[in-house]
Design a protein around this motif. Structure first.
Motif, PDB file in Angstrom:
ATOM      1  N   VAL A  45       8.059  96.755   6.148  1.00 50.64           N
ATOM      2  CA  VAL A  45       7.150  97.008   7.276  1.00 50.64           C
ATOM      3  C   VAL A  45       5.720  97.145   6.766  1.00 50.64           C
ATOM      4  CG1 VAL A  45       6.545  98.703   9.061  1.00 50.64           C
ATOM      5  CG2 VAL A  45       8.931  98.012   8.760  1.00 50.64           C
ATOM      6  N   ASP A  46       5.584  97.827   5.654  1.00 55.99           N
ATOM      7  CA  ASP A  46       4.254  97.992   5.064  1.00 55.99           C
ATOM      8  C   ASP A  46       3.666  96.623   4.672  1.00 55.99           C
ATOM      9  OD1 ASP A  46       2.359 100.109   4.028  1.00 55.99           O
ATOM     10  OD2 ASP A  46       2.598  98.831   2.246  1.00 55.99           O
ATOM     11  N   ARG A  47       4.505  95.779   4.085  1.00 61.69           N
ATOM     12  CA  ARG A  47       4.032  94.443   3.667  1.00 61.69           C
ATOM     13  C   ARG A  47       3.591  93.617   4.862  1.00 61.69           C
ATOM     14  NH1 ARG A  47       7.391  90.748   1.806  1.00 61.69           N
ATOM     15  NH2 ARG A  47       5.686  89.550   0.929  1.00 61.69           N
ATOM     16  N   VAL A  48       4.452  93.557   5.904  1.00 65.61           N
ATOM     17  CA  VAL A  48       4.064  92.671   7.018  1.00 65.61           C
ATOM     18  C   VAL A  48       2.828  93.223   7.736  1.00 65.61           C
ATOM     19  CG1 VAL A  48       6.374  91.681   7.390  1.00 65.61           C
ATOM     20  CG2 VAL A  48       5.672  93.653   8.730  1.00 65.61           C
ATOM     21  N   TYR A  49       2.720  94.540   7.794  1.00 65.46           N
ATOM     22  CA  TYR A  49       1.564  95.133   8.482  1.00 65.46           C
ATOM     23  C   TYR A  49       0.270  94.730   7.767  1.00 65.46           C
ATOM     24  CZ  TYR A  49      -1.251  98.679  10.896  1.00 65.46           C
ATOM     25  OH  TYR A  49      -2.187  99.318  11.664  1.00 65.46           O
ATOM     26  N   HIS A  50       0.320  94.776   6.458  1.00 66.67           N
ATOM     27  CA  HIS A  50      -0.906  94.472   5.713  1.00 66.67           C
ATOM     28  C   HIS A  50      -1.120  92.982   5.448  1.00 66.67           C
ATOM     29  CE1 HIS A  50      -0.550  98.849   4.904  1.00 66.67           C
ATOM     30  NE2 HIS A  50      -1.827  98.751   5.224  1.00 66.67           N
ATOM     31  N   ASN A  51      -0.047  92.194   5.456  1.00 69.36           N
ATOM     32  CA  ASN A  51      -0.199  90.771   5.091  1.00 69.36           C
ATOM     33  C   ASN A  51      -0.112  89.795   6.249  1.00 69.36           C
ATOM     34  OD1 ASN A  51      -0.218  91.906   2.600  1.00 69.36           O
ATOM     35  ND2 ASN A  51       1.610  90.900   1.829  1.00 69.36           N
ATOM     36  N   VAL A  52       0.418  90.247   7.383  1.00 63.54           N
ATOM     37  CA  VAL A  52       0.596  89.307   8.502  1.00 63.54           C
ATOM     38  C   VAL A  52      -0.151  89.845   9.724  1.00 63.54           C
ATOM     39  CG1 VAL A  52       2.284  88.043   9.903  1.00 63.54           C
ATOM     40  CG2 VAL A  52       2.929  88.848   7.613  1.00 63.54           C
ATOM     41  N   GLU A  53      -1.256  89.207  10.025  1.00 64.32           N
ATOM     42  CA  GLU A  53      -2.108  89.696  11.110  1.00 64.32           C
ATOM     43  C   GLU A  53      -1.343  89.794  12.436  1.00 64.32           C
ATOM     44  OE1 GLU A  53      -5.337  87.125  12.050  1.00 64.32           O
ATOM     45  OE2 GLU A  53      -6.338  88.628  13.291  1.00 64.32           O
ATOM     46  N   TYR A  54      -0.487  88.783  12.661  1.00 66.95           N
ATOM     47  CA  TYR A  54       0.251  88.733  13.921  1.00 66.95           C
ATOM     48  C   TYR A  54       1.121  89.990  14.088  1.00 66.95           C
ATOM     49  CZ  TYR A  54       2.956  86.696  17.752  1.00 66.95           C
ATOM     50  OH  TYR A  54       3.543  86.461  18.965  1.00 66.95           O
ATOM     51  N   TYR A  55       1.809  90.361  13.006  1.00 67.62           N
ATOM     52  CA  TYR A  55       2.644  91.561  13.062  1.00 67.62           C
ATOM     53  C   TYR A  55       1.796  92.821  13.215  1.00 67.62           C
ATOM     54  CZ  TYR A  55       7.387  89.853  12.303  1.00 67.62           C
ATOM     55  OH  TYR A  55       8.612  89.277  12.472  1.00 67.62           O
ATOM     56  N   ARG A  56       0.677  92.828  12.489  1.00 70.21           N
ATOM     57  CA  ARG A  56      -0.185  94.015  12.565  1.00 70.21           C
ATOM     58  C   ARG A  56      -0.612  94.236  14.025  1.00 70.21           C
ATOM     59  NH1 ARG A  56      -3.099  93.049   8.498  1.00 70.21           N
ATOM     60  NH2 ARG A  56      -4.777  91.883   9.468  1.00 70.21           N
ATOM     61  N   LYS A  57      -1.035  93.137  14.678  1.00 77.56           N
ATOM     62  CA  LYS A  57      -1.485  93.263  16.070  1.00 77.56           C
ATOM     63  C   LYS A  57      -0.337  93.676  16.988  1.00 77.56           C
ATOM     64  CE  LYS A  57      -5.557  90.382  16.131  1.00 77.56           C
ATOM     65  NZ  LYS A  57      -5.987  88.988  16.139  1.00 77.56           N
ATOM     66  N   LYS A  58       0.827  93.112  16.713  1.00 79.38           N
ATOM     67  CA  LYS A  58       2.001  93.448  17.541  1.00 79.38           C
ATOM     68  C   LYS A  58       2.328  94.941  17.411  1.00 79.38           C
ATOM     69  CE  LYS A  58       6.203  91.011  18.223  1.00 79.38           C
ATOM     70  NZ  LYS A  58       6.478  90.145  19.283  1.00 79.38           N
ATOM     71  N   GLN A 108       0.202  97.304  16.374  1.00 83.04           N
ATOM     72  CA  GLN A 108      -0.914  98.093  16.926  1.00 83.04           C
ATOM     73  C   GLN A 108      -0.809  98.166  18.456  1.00 83.04           C
ATOM     74  OE1 GLN A 108      -4.164  96.007  15.088  1.00 83.04           O
ATOM     75  NE2 GLN A 108      -4.369  97.500  13.413  1.00 83.04           N
ATOM     76  N   ALA A 109      -0.367  97.058  19.050  1.00 83.81           N
ATOM     77  CA  ALA A 109      -0.284  97.013  20.524  1.00 83.81           C
ATOM     78  C   ALA A 109       0.655  98.080  21.074  1.00 83.81           C
ATOM     79  CB  ALA A 109       0.164  95.621  20.969  1.00 83.81           C
ATOM     80  N   ILE A 110       1.658  98.473  20.262  1.00 86.99           N
ATOM     81  CA  ILE A 110       2.559  99.529  20.758  1.00 86.99           C
ATOM     82  C   ILE A 110       2.340 100.845  20.011  1.00 86.99           C
ATOM     83  CG2 ILE A 110       4.343  98.004  21.714  1.00 86.99           C
ATOM     84  CD1 ILE A 110       5.935  98.497  19.099  1.00 86.99           C
ATOM     85  N   GLY A 111       1.225 100.914  19.308  1.00 86.26           N
ATOM     86  CA  GLY A 111       0.833 102.179  18.666  1.00 86.26           C
ATOM     87  C   GLY A 111       1.690 102.581  17.479  1.00 86.26           C
ATOM     88  N   ILE A 112       2.146 101.587  16.725  1.00 88.78           N
ATOM     89  CA  ILE A 112       2.993 101.898  15.558  1.00 88.78           C
ATOM     90  C   ILE A 112       2.242 101.570  14.271  1.00 88.78           C
ATOM     91  CG2 ILE A 112       5.027 101.007  14.294  1.00 88.78           C
ATOM     92  CD1 ILE A 112       5.943 102.778  16.357  1.00 88.78           C
ATOM     93  N   GLU A 113       2.389 102.461  13.296  1.00 87.79           N
ATOM     94  CA  GLU A 113       1.804 102.207  11.975  1.00 87.79           C
ATOM     95  C   GLU A 113       2.922 102.275  10.947  1.00 87.79           C
ATOM     96  OE1 GLU A 113      -1.184 105.009  11.105  1.00 87.79           O
ATOM     97  OE2 GLU A 113      -2.666 104.023  12.400  1.00 87.79           O
ATOM     98  N   PRO A 114       2.708 101.676   9.779  1.00 88.59           N
ATOM     99  CA  PRO A 114       3.783 101.709   8.781  1.00 88.59           C
ATOM    100  C   PRO A 114       4.305 103.128   8.518  1.00 88.59           C
ATOM    101  CG  PRO A 114       2.063 100.231   8.052  1.00 88.59           C
ATOM    102  CD  PRO A 114       1.565 100.871   9.310  1.00 88.59           C
ATOM    103  N   GLY A 115       3.405 104.105   8.511  1.00 87.46           N
ATOM    104  CA  GLY A 115       3.824 105.483   8.224  1.00 87.46           C
ATOM    105  C   GLY A 115       4.836 106.038   9.228  1.00 87.46           C
ATOM    106  N   ASP A 116       4.914 105.425  10.404  1.00 87.47           N
ATOM    107  CA  ASP A 116       5.873 105.896  11.415  1.00 87.47           C
ATOM    108  C   ASP A 116       7.310 105.499  11.086  1.00 87.47           C
ATOM    109  OD1 ASP A 116       3.801 106.927  12.961  1.00 87.47           O
ATOM    110  OD2 ASP A 116       3.432 104.965  13.886  1.00 87.47           O
ATOM    111  N   ILE A 117       7.431 104.540  10.167  1.00 87.14           N
ATOM    112  CA  ILE A 117       8.781 104.047   9.842  1.00 87.14           C
ATOM    113  C   ILE A 117       9.212 104.682   8.521  1.00 87.14           C
ATOM    114  CG2 ILE A 117      10.204 101.947   9.485  1.00 87.14           C
ATOM    115  CD1 ILE A 117       8.907 102.228  12.330  1.00 87.14           C
TER     116      ILE A 117
END
Ligand code: DLL
Length: 433
Positions: free
Chosen positions: A27-40, A42-51
């Motif tokens: 989750v940390d990798r996709v959040y930082h490396n894949v913009e599409y996932y990061r936006k997805k 962010q849209a529901i208010g989730i950050e890697p630290g939540d997982i």
């Protein structure tokens, strides 16, 4: 025999601890490396630290074919293109194909998974295995090939398309194992029977998948060829063949949970349900680098059994599939969506949007008839015009879906027009038990 006992026989606690650790990292990798996932996210208010572990999986957004379509071809890649070494693809609906991209390590892990499946089916480095899945963009050929080489078996890369040649090589090279679709294996068995070669066959085992098949088909191929047949599952988006396979006890297909995190959801609501209830299989790739997928909706309907298996493996078992939650058909091993047929028909002058796909199985060969309503004028014109139109439809469909269909032209209003959801498919094969 077990290929990787340390992994395949971990305790449930060990499996879940490993999955949690890998999920957090992924989750940390996709959040930082894949913009599409990061936006997805962010849209529901989730950050890697939540997982914090697999117990938080349900907080993450799903990935669907629509996401792949929007980001086609490399928008979900989590590494620079220079680190990718391979792509594979399979049909999408009307949009773009579903593409998977692999790093070197992804190919190695995929091969390891296929090797585990082959070992589960009793195949060893002493075997001579014919790969009768298509080589190319389809994952079947190269996926099975790399798995077999990793095992150390002798591989005959037949691909598809020439059954007589496959049969000759099978006899001449004394093949002891085969990997191909179940319907094709039955066709191979019939060819061997018709050529009176069955008594020369040295096959012991078959690894069949890429399409649904029944226990009845298993019995048929086992009896005709005097072999043991195993079921292998996979999908392009996750890697290809080798996501799961059944062991000698045939009580479901062991899924490699150290790499693929499975869950079952209600396809209508998207809510997680008890995995022993039938629902849609959702998979998160825990180790994939090239194009990792978070909570990918496979559309395959099944249940998951986590109880220990008599074979000694502890990896959960997905049961044979009960169907799909979308309208994808698999005809002669090729994935086909009615929407692909529809959009191909719309490009042809003279056709109407009213059509019906009739799928059947004659002997062991799938047949597809496409009935299409065409404009009145064709029926008042010469027969020759009808023939020209029919050939044009056939050629257009062949290029759109990769299959030869029998075309039946129907007069306007000749097909049933429903007021509700129009039915475009009649599937007379009974493939899901
Ligand atoms: O069919 C990968 C594969 C190749 C699997 C060779 C096994 C052997 P796709 O073309 O992306 O990938 O199609 C994936 O096929 O979602 C299922 O609906 C169906 N499918 C695959 N294996 C099985 C199976 C390959 N053993 C889609 N039983 C999946 C039932 C299967 N359905």
């Amino acid at each position: 025999m077990i290929w990787n006992e340390a992994k395949e026989c971990m305790s449930r606690d060990e499996i879940e601890t490993l999955q949690s650790k890998r999920l957090v990292k992924q989750v940390d990798r996709v959040y930082h490396n894949v913009e599409y996932y990061r936006k997805k996210m962010q849209a529901i208010g989730i950050e890697p630290g939540d997982i914090k572990g697999i117990e938080d999986l349900g907080k993450l957004p799903f990935t669907t074919y629509e996401d792949l379509n929007k980001t086609y071809p490399f928008g979900l890649a989590a590494v620079p293109k220079s680190e990718l070494v391979r792509v594979h693809a399979s049909s999408g609906t009307t949009g773009k194909p579903k593409v998977a991209a692999y790093t070197r390590k992804d190919i190695d892990i995929w091969s390891e998974c296929v090797t585990r499946c082959m070992t589960m089916a009793g195949i060893t480095r002493d075997d001579i295995i014919q790969v009768g899945y298509g080589y190319g963009l389809f994952t079947g050929g190269l996926g099975a090939h790399y798995g077999a080489e990793n095992l150390g078996a002798l591989v005959i890369p037949m691909s598809t398309g020439n059954t007589d040649k496959l049969v000759n090589m099978m006899i001449d090279c004394e093949a002891t194992a085969i990997a191909c679709t179940p319907s094709y294996l039955l066709h191979v068995a019939e060819t061997l029977r018709d050529r009176k070669l069955l008594d020369q066959v040295k096959l012991k085992v078959a690894l069949c998948g890429a399409e649904p098949w029944t226990d009845n088909m298993r019995r048929q191929m086992e009896e005709m060829l005097n072999i043991k047949a195993f079921d292998i599952y996979g999908l392009t988006e996750i890697c290809g063949p080798g996501v799961a396979t059944d062991c000698e006890y045939h009580k479901g297909l062991h899924i490699w949970e150290d790499h693929f995190l499975p869950e079952i959801i209600d396809p209508a609501t998207g809510n997680q349900i008890d995995s022993t209830e039938c629902g849609e299989l959702v998979i998160t790739t825990l180790t994939k680098e090239g194009m990792p997928l978070i909570r990918y909706r496979t559309k395959d309907l099944t249940t998951i059994d986590k109880t220990p298996c008599e074979c000694g493996r502890t990896m959960a078992r997905i049961q044979r599939f009960k169907g799909r939650s979308d309208d994808m058909l698999i005809i002669r091993g090729v994935n086909v969506f009615p929407s692909q047929v529809e959009s191909a028909l719309l490009t042809i002058d003279g056709t109407t949007p009213h059509y019906m796909m009739v799928v059947d199985r004659k002997g062991n060969d799938d047949t597809l008839e496409v009935q299409v309503e065409v404009e009145e004028r064709f029926f008042s014109d010469e027969i020759k015009d009808l023939e020209v139109l029919s050939n044009k439809i056939k050629a257009t469909l062949k290029s759109a879906i990769g299959l030869n269909a029998k075309i039946k032209l129907v007069e306007p209003n000749g097909l049933v027009h429903s007021e509700g959801k129009t039915k475009h498919v009649t599937d007379n094969r009974k493939l899901y038990e």
